[in-house]
Design an enzyme around this catalytic site. Structure first.
Site, mmCIF file in Angstrom:
data_model
loop_
_atom_site.group_PDB
_atom_site.id
_atom_site.type_symbol
_atom_site.label_atom_id
_atom_site.label_comp_id
_atom_site.label_asym_id
_atom_site.label_seq_id
_atom_site.Cartn_x
_atom_site.Cartn_y
_atom_site.Cartn_z
ATOM 1 N N LYS A 92 0.977 -1.211 0.196
ATOM 2 C CA LYS A 92 -0.092 0.037 0.079
ATOM 3 C C LYS A 92 0.660 1.276 0.210
ATOM 4 C CE LYS A 92 -4.006 2.257 0.563
ATOM 5 N NZ LYS A 92 -3.474 2.899 -0.915
ATOM 6 N N GLN A 113 7.426 3.859 3.677
ATOM 7 C CA GLN A 113 5.918 3.391 3.915
ATOM 8 C C GLN A 113 5.595 1.918 4.623
ATOM 9 O OE1 GLN A 113 3.715 5.594 1.801
ATOM 10 N NE2 GLN A 113 2.373 4.870 2.904
ATOM 11 N N LYS A 116 5.820 3.146 8.273
ATOM 12 C CA LYS A 116 4.370 3.984 8.674
ATOM 13 C C LYS A 116 3.242 3.104 8.612
ATOM 14 C CE LYS A 116 4.291 7.306 5.272
ATOM 15 N NZ LYS A 116 3.882 8.364 4.141
ATOM 16 N N LYS A 128 5.336 1.808 -3.049
ATOM 17 C CA LYS A 128 5.037 3.315 -3.620
ATOM 18 C C LYS A 128 5.558 3.112 -5.088
ATOM 19 C CE LYS A 128 4.804 7.136 -1.874
ATOM 20 N NZ LYS A 128 4.036 7.784 -0.796
ATOM 21 N N GLY A 167 -2.864 8.374 -4.198
ATOM 22 C CA GLY A 167 -1.879 9.612 -4.608
ATOM 23 C C GLY A 167 -0.969 9.833 -3.841
ATOM 24 N N ASP A 168 -0.173 10.807 -4.458
ATOM 25 C CA ASP A 168 1.013 11.428 -3.731
ATOM 26 C C ASP A 168 1.146 12.984 -4.625
ATOM 27 O OD1 ASP A 168 3.291 10.625 -1.634
ATOM 28 O OD2 ASP A 168 4.345 11.395 -3.174
ATOM 29 N N THR A 212 -4.266 13.466 5.795
ATOM 30 C CA THR A 212 -3.133 13.805 6.051
ATOM 31 C C THR A 212 -2.964 14.851 6.840
ATOM 32 O OG1 THR A 212 -2.549 12.517 3.701
ATOM 33 C CG2 THR A 212 -0.504 13.469 4.974
ATOM 34 N N ASN A 243 -2.095 19.499 -1.067
ATOM 35 C CA ASN A 243 -2.953 18.707 -0.316
ATOM 36 C C ASN A 243 -2.766 18.901 1.152
ATOM 37 O OD1 ASN A 243 -3.644 15.821 0.634
ATOM 38 N ND2 ASN A 243 -5.476 16.646 -0.278
ATOM 39 N N SER A 382 -6.818 5.804 3.880
ATOM 40 C CA SER A 382 -6.832 5.114 2.834
ATOM 41 C C SER A 382 -7.124 3.496 3.181
ATOM 42 C CB SER A 382 -5.633 4.893 1.990
ATOM 43 O OG SER A 382 -5.451 6.073 1.227
HETATM 44 O O1 2IT Z 1 3.023 8.989 1.570
HETATM 45 C C1 2IT Z 1 1.811 8.401 1.971
HETATM 46 O O2 2IT Z 1 1.544 8.113 2.919
HETATM 47 C C2 2IT Z 1 0.935 8.414 0.795
HETATM 48 N N1 2IT Z 1 1.216 9.257 -0.350
HETATM 49 C C3 2IT Z 1 -0.450 8.088 1.055
HETATM 50 C C4 2IT Z 1 -0.498 6.585 0.890
HETATM 51 C C5 2IT Z 1 -1.922 6.107 0.669
HETATM 52 O O3 2IT Z 1 -1.677 4.814 0.221
HETATM 53 O O4 2IT Z 1 -2.734 6.528 0.890
#
Ligand code: 2IT
Length: 450
Positions: A92, A113, A116, A128, A167-168, A212, A243, A382
């Site tokens: 994810k 990630q 996290k 990612k 997204g990112d 976020t 964002n 998410s």
């Molecule tokens: O850096 C991050 O945690 C994101 N861009 C969101 C990743 C997500 O799967 O919602």
């Protein structure tokens, strides 16, 4: 300096093999520094090759994206998806469309990630991806054709139980819509849990756009409470206007704090009255969807001076919150921030501070809240979107917001506890790395050598 011989050996291997991937190496060094106390207590990790396995992605895909621009010209971009670790759930993590995107950045983001996502307490592994495609100045038709071409390769590597992108930077609701449409067209099934950050009409979650930024402020507020300070008495210097800045500024204003800077690639704006009215906060979203990528627009709109070509860190603030991209703050910027009397660094973008800057802040008594904990509310929401898609049901904004609040408090408390358990005091950087690592390590050990 790392002293543990096993960690040193693994780090040497990473340097030898991937030394040219500077962002990736930076995050591995940062995480290893925190893990030393854990690895000292667990010599069995060496025989299991646990850290070697964690510093190598399970799968890393690069691919060509060919598409036709509005002038009939064929354009070729490079696509990436790095599936780092699936020990605790499907991969994810977001997709970044930015001209600087490369494998090192995809790997650093996927590695981060993994920890996290573990911190959120939800069943999601780390991944990612993205592309070096530059959305700036592209028409809506070009964005759609690019997204369709990107998904025409990516679809075979993802799925609601396999890998779930979102997204990112450069990828928002519009791009997710085009990506999902193409996925659905190719697969011929309704699997809307394959992507998150979707529009509400086809399975998106309320609060995901805000999550976020809101999550970052919920986390920061736990830290302020721990330090017995009231957010109402604090000023905040933020970078970016996208964002994440938008969500953070909105929540800070709601809780009575004052945001005094925003920025863009073109420079920064100092707004001493505060980016606090709904009009100003809404305007950040207008600036983002314009695709111009200019912070100067805010200065023009609200009659403020614009500081071209500069970062906002010279402005005195109690809290510094980098919200734009990686490596926004190096040692030089850190010195200015410390000299200004700033007390708290809340990292919101992924890896905004260089390792030397984090060391300098901590040595000077500032509290650093690390990005992999602070910005985890985005991916956590998410995961809540995935839950809603699986249930074919949706929660109210209040329900999602309440879950987000609980998750952010848990991340703060678990990080603080992990640091305290290892005698590190209130070190949120080490605590986040340790707490995130432990769950992944436990699952990897339980699942055997794979
Ligand atoms: O850096 C991050 O945690 C994101 N861009 C969101 C990743 C997500 O799967 O919602």
């Amino acid at each position: 300096m790392i002293k543990n011989t096993y960690l040193k050996e693994v780090l040497e291997k990473v340097r030898k093999r991937d030394g040219n991937e500077v962002e990736f190496l930076q995050t591995v060094e940062e995480v290893f520094k925190s893990l030393e106390v854990v690895v000292d207590r667990h010599p069995e990790y060496q025989q299991m090759g646990l850290l070697e396995r964690l510093t190598e992605p399970e799968r890393s895909i690069t691919f060509r994206i060919s598409w036709v621009d509005d002038n009939g010209q064929v354009q070729v971009n490079r696509g990436f998806r790095v599936q780092w670790n699936g020990a605790i759930g499907p991969y994810k993590g977001g997709l970044r469309f930015h001209p600087t995107m490369n494998l090192s950045i995809a790997k650093f983001l996927a590695f981060e990630q993994t920890f996290k996502n573990s911190l959120t307490g939800l069943p999601i592994g780390g991944g990612k991806g993205g592309s070096d495609f530059d959305p700036r100045g592209r028409s809506d038709g070009e964005i759609m054709r690019f997204c369709q071409a990107f998904m025409t390769e990516l679809y075979r590597h993802i799925g609601p139980d396999v890998d779930v992108p979102a997204g990112d930077i450069g990828v928002g609701a519009r791009e997710i819509g085009y990506l999902y449409g193409q996925y659905k067209r190719i697969k011929g099934v309704w699997e809307n849990g394959v992507l998150t950050g979707k529009g509400l009409a086809y399975g998106g979650s309320l609060i995901r756009p805000e999550a976020t930024g809101y999550g970052a402020v919920y986390y920061a507020n736990e830290m302020f409470k721990h330090e017995n300070v009231d957010i109402k008495n604090l000023t905040f210097a933020l970078s970016g206007f996208g964002n994440v800045t938008w969500g953070s500024a909105g929540k800070i204003a709601e809780l009575g704090g004052k945001v005094i800077t925003i920025s863009g690639p073109d420079g920064y704006v100092h707004d001493p009255d505060g980016v606090s009215t709904p009009e100003k906060i809404d305007y950040l979203a207008v600036m983002r969807s314009s695709g111009r990528d200019k912070a100067e627009d805010y200065a023009v709109k609200f009659g403020l001076p614009f500081h071209a070509g500069q970062k906002p860190w010279a402005v005195k603030a109690d809290v510094v919150m980098p919200c734009a991209t990686q490596n926004e703050i190096g040692l030089d910027e850190a010195k200015v921030i410390v000299a200004n009397g700033t007390k708290y660094i809340v990292e919101v973008s992924n890896m905004p501070c260089r390792n030397e800057a984090i060391d300098y802040f901590q040595k000077n008594g500032l509290i650093v809240a690390p990005s992999k904990a602070v910005n985890a509310g985005g991916v956590a929401t998410s995961a809540l979107e995935m839950s809603q898609n699986s249930m074919r049901y949706s929660w109210s904004a209040e329900e999602v917001d309440l879950k987000l609040k609980v998750i952010m408090k848990n991340i703060h408390d678990e990080s603080a506890k992990a640091a305290a358990d290892y005698g590190l005091g209130y070190d949120l950087v080490a605590g986040a790395n340790i707490a995130g690592f432990k769950k992944v390590a436990e699952a990897m050990i339980a699942e055997g050598i794979i």
